[in-house]
Design a protein around this motif. Structure first.
Motif, PDB file in Angstrom:
ATOM      1  N   GLY A   1      46.880  36.699  41.331  1.00 21.56           N
ATOM      2  CA  GLY A   1      45.530  36.349  40.901  1.00 21.56           C
ATOM      3  C   GLY A   1      44.768  35.557  41.950  1.00 21.56           C
TER       4      GLY A   1
ATOM      5  N   ASP B   1      45.221  43.154  48.374  1.00 21.05           N
ATOM      6  CA  ASP B   1      45.145  43.686  47.008  1.00 21.05           C
ATOM      7  C   ASP B   1      46.472  43.498  46.266  1.00 21.05           C
ATOM      8  OD1 ASP B   1      42.504  44.459  47.278  1.00 21.05           O
ATOM      9  OD2 ASP B   1      43.008  46.488  47.955  1.00 21.05           O
ATOM     10  N   VAL B   2      47.569  43.714  46.964  1.00 17.47           N
ATOM     11  CA  VAL B   2      48.880  43.517  46.345  1.00 17.47           C
ATOM     12  C   VAL B   2      49.060  42.047  45.978  1.00 17.47           C
ATOM     13  CG1 VAL B   2      51.383  43.634  46.702  1.00 17.47           C
ATOM     14  CG2 VAL B   2      49.908  45.459  47.570  1.00 17.47           C
ATOM     15  N   TYR B   3      48.640  41.174  46.877  1.00 19.05           N
ATOM     16  CA  TYR B   3      48.772  39.735  46.615  1.00 19.05           C
ATOM     17  C   TYR B   3      47.950  39.331  45.399  1.00 19.05           C
ATOM     18  CZ  TYR B   3      49.622  34.839  47.863  1.00 19.05           C
ATOM     19  OH  TYR B   3      50.043  33.534  47.865  1.00 19.05           O
ATOM     20  N   ARG B   4      46.742  39.842  45.292  1.00 15.51           N
ATOM     21  CA  ARG B   4      45.889  39.489  44.151  1.00 15.51           C
ATOM     22  C   ARG B   4      46.468  39.999  42.845  1.00 15.51           C
ATOM     23  NH1 ARG B   4      40.045  40.640  47.052  1.00 15.51           N
ATOM     24  NH2 ARG B   4      39.691  38.498  47.771  1.00 15.51           N
ATOM     25  N   LYS B   5      47.029  41.203  42.856  1.00 19.45           N
ATOM     26  CA  LYS B   5      47.647  41.729  41.642  1.00 19.45           C
ATOM     27  C   LYS B   5      48.857  40.894  41.242  1.00 19.45           C
ATOM     28  CE  LYS B   5      46.192  46.538  42.297  1.00 19.45           C
ATOM     29  NZ  LYS B   5      46.644  47.932  42.588  1.00 19.45           N
ATOM     30  N   LEU B   6      49.566  40.384  42.222  1.00 16.46           N
ATOM     31  CA  LEU B   6      50.783  39.622  41.965  1.00 16.46           C
ATOM     32  C   LEU B   6      50.491  38.201  41.507  1.00 16.46           C
ATOM     33  CD1 LEU B   6      53.917  39.534  42.203  1.00 16.46           C
ATOM     34  CD2 LEU B   6      53.587  38.771  44.565  1.00 16.46           C
TER      35      LEU B   6
ATOM     36  N   SER C   1      53.250  38.306  49.625  1.00  9.92           N
ATOM     37  CA  SER C   1      52.783  39.654  49.876  1.00  9.92           C
ATOM     38  C   SER C   1      51.909  39.614  51.122  1.00  9.92           C
ATOM     39  CB  SER C   1      51.994  40.186  48.676  1.00  9.92           C
ATOM     40  OG  SER C   1      51.383  41.424  48.982  1.00  9.92           O
TER      41      SER C   1
ATOM     42  N   GLY D   1      53.347  36.917  38.894  1.00  7.35           N
ATOM     43  CA  GLY D   1      53.923  37.705  37.816  1.00  7.35           C
ATOM     44  C   GLY D   1      55.412  37.492  37.677  1.00  7.35           C
TER      45      GLY D   1
ATOM     46  N   LYS E   1      56.122  46.262  43.447  1.00  6.41           N
ATOM     47  CA  LYS E   1      55.299  45.106  43.096  1.00  6.41           C
ATOM     48  C   LYS E   1      55.036  44.212  44.310  1.00  6.41           C
ATOM     49  CE  LYS E   1      54.994  45.926  38.643  1.00  6.41           C
ATOM     50  NZ  LYS E   1      53.689  46.225  37.973  1.00  6.41           N
TER      51      LYS E   1
END
Length: 278
Positions: A182, A175-180, A171, A34, A212
């Motif tokens: 994909g 989950d944080v890594y995936r949001k950041l 990260s 992101g 983030k």
């Protein structure tokens, strides 16, 4: 001969590893951060042709249904990137390792080594092996700048000619890594452990952005993984900046100096001694 999409070659750089270096940036990445500040390197051109008519310098044209770039006409205005629906740069050159090294050789009297980045350069391990083999014959050091999502252990021939890796640890929480990004970060953690054991890490980098990025957890995770190696590892804490960023992250602000200082102090408390805050 393997040809890869080269986004740019910077003849002389002092920010991509130790000493003066030639930096090679390859096009295409397997994740989509992101906060990426050069998102035009993530995707490959889909040859839609929209940029061709938009180019004010007429540096782009279509040949055999593919968009081609004439660097001699290009004025580097980046308008082609601004109008691209795929957020991709059409300004790439398909080059072999030999062709890239011809460019490197022009700088040999002034450089200590080469660094290959991206995009994600580890998508092209065979090319890296070829290029680094040529560079080692000339006494140049060879660094990989990577997001860490490709398993380095699977490429022993490359690791023989790669001196060290500049590794992003974006990260720690999955989950944080995936949001950041994909993507998952299991391989990143595996690479962190493997490269440390092989003494192949040049520096570890964390882009810091409250809410983030779980930067504190990243520091804990790295220190727990490295154990006694923590004190000898160079750690770069990078404050997020929205320059060049696309999408929702483009409106976010940089972290405060106080926040960055808190992270520095936490890193020191975990045993890091070589810390750079930027």
């Amino acid at each position: 001969m393997i040809k890869v999409p080269v986004n740019k070659i910077i003849p002389l750089s002092i920010v991509d590893g130790p000493g003066n270096r030639t930096s090679i940036f390859l096009q295409a990445c397997n994740i989509h951060c992101g906060y990426c500040h050069n998102p035009e390197t993530q995707n490959m051109c889909i040859n839609c042709g929209i940029c061709v008519n938009e180019c004010p310098a007429k540096a782009l044209y279509v040949e055999n249904k593919e968009v081609k770039w004439n660097p001699s006409k290009c004025v580097q205005c980046d308008h082609c990137i601004d109008v691209c629906p795929n957020h991709a740069s059409p300004k790439i050159s398909w080059m072999t390792a030999e062709e890239v090294f011809e460019e490197v050789q022009k700088n040999i009297p002034f450089i200590r080594g080469i660094t290959v980045s991206g995009g994600e350069c580890m998508l092209r391990p065979d090319f890296l092996t070829e290029l680094f083999t040529l560079a080692k014959k000339e006494g140049l050091s060879c660094l990989v700048d990577s997001n860490g999502t490709i398993d380095f252990e699977q490429y022993p021939e490359l690791m023989q000619v790669c001196d060290k890796v500049m590794l992003d640890v974006k990260s720690w929480d999955l989950d944080v890594y995936r949001k950041l990004t994909g993507f998952g970060n299991e391989i990143v953690k595996k690479n962190l452990s493997y490269l440390a054991k092989q003494n192949k890490i040049e520096e570890l980098r964390v882009v810091c952005l409250p809410e983030k990025v779980d930067a504190e957890a990243v520091l804990d995770g790295i220190a727990d993984t490295l154990q006694e190696k923590t004190k000898e590892m160079k750690l770069k804490l990078i404050a997020f900046r929205n320059f060049g960023v696309k999408g929702s992250f483009s409106t976010l602000s940089s972290p405060t100096l106080e926040y960055m200082d808190q992270l520095r102090k936490k890193a020191e408390s975990l045993g890091f001694e070589k810390i750079v805050v930027t």
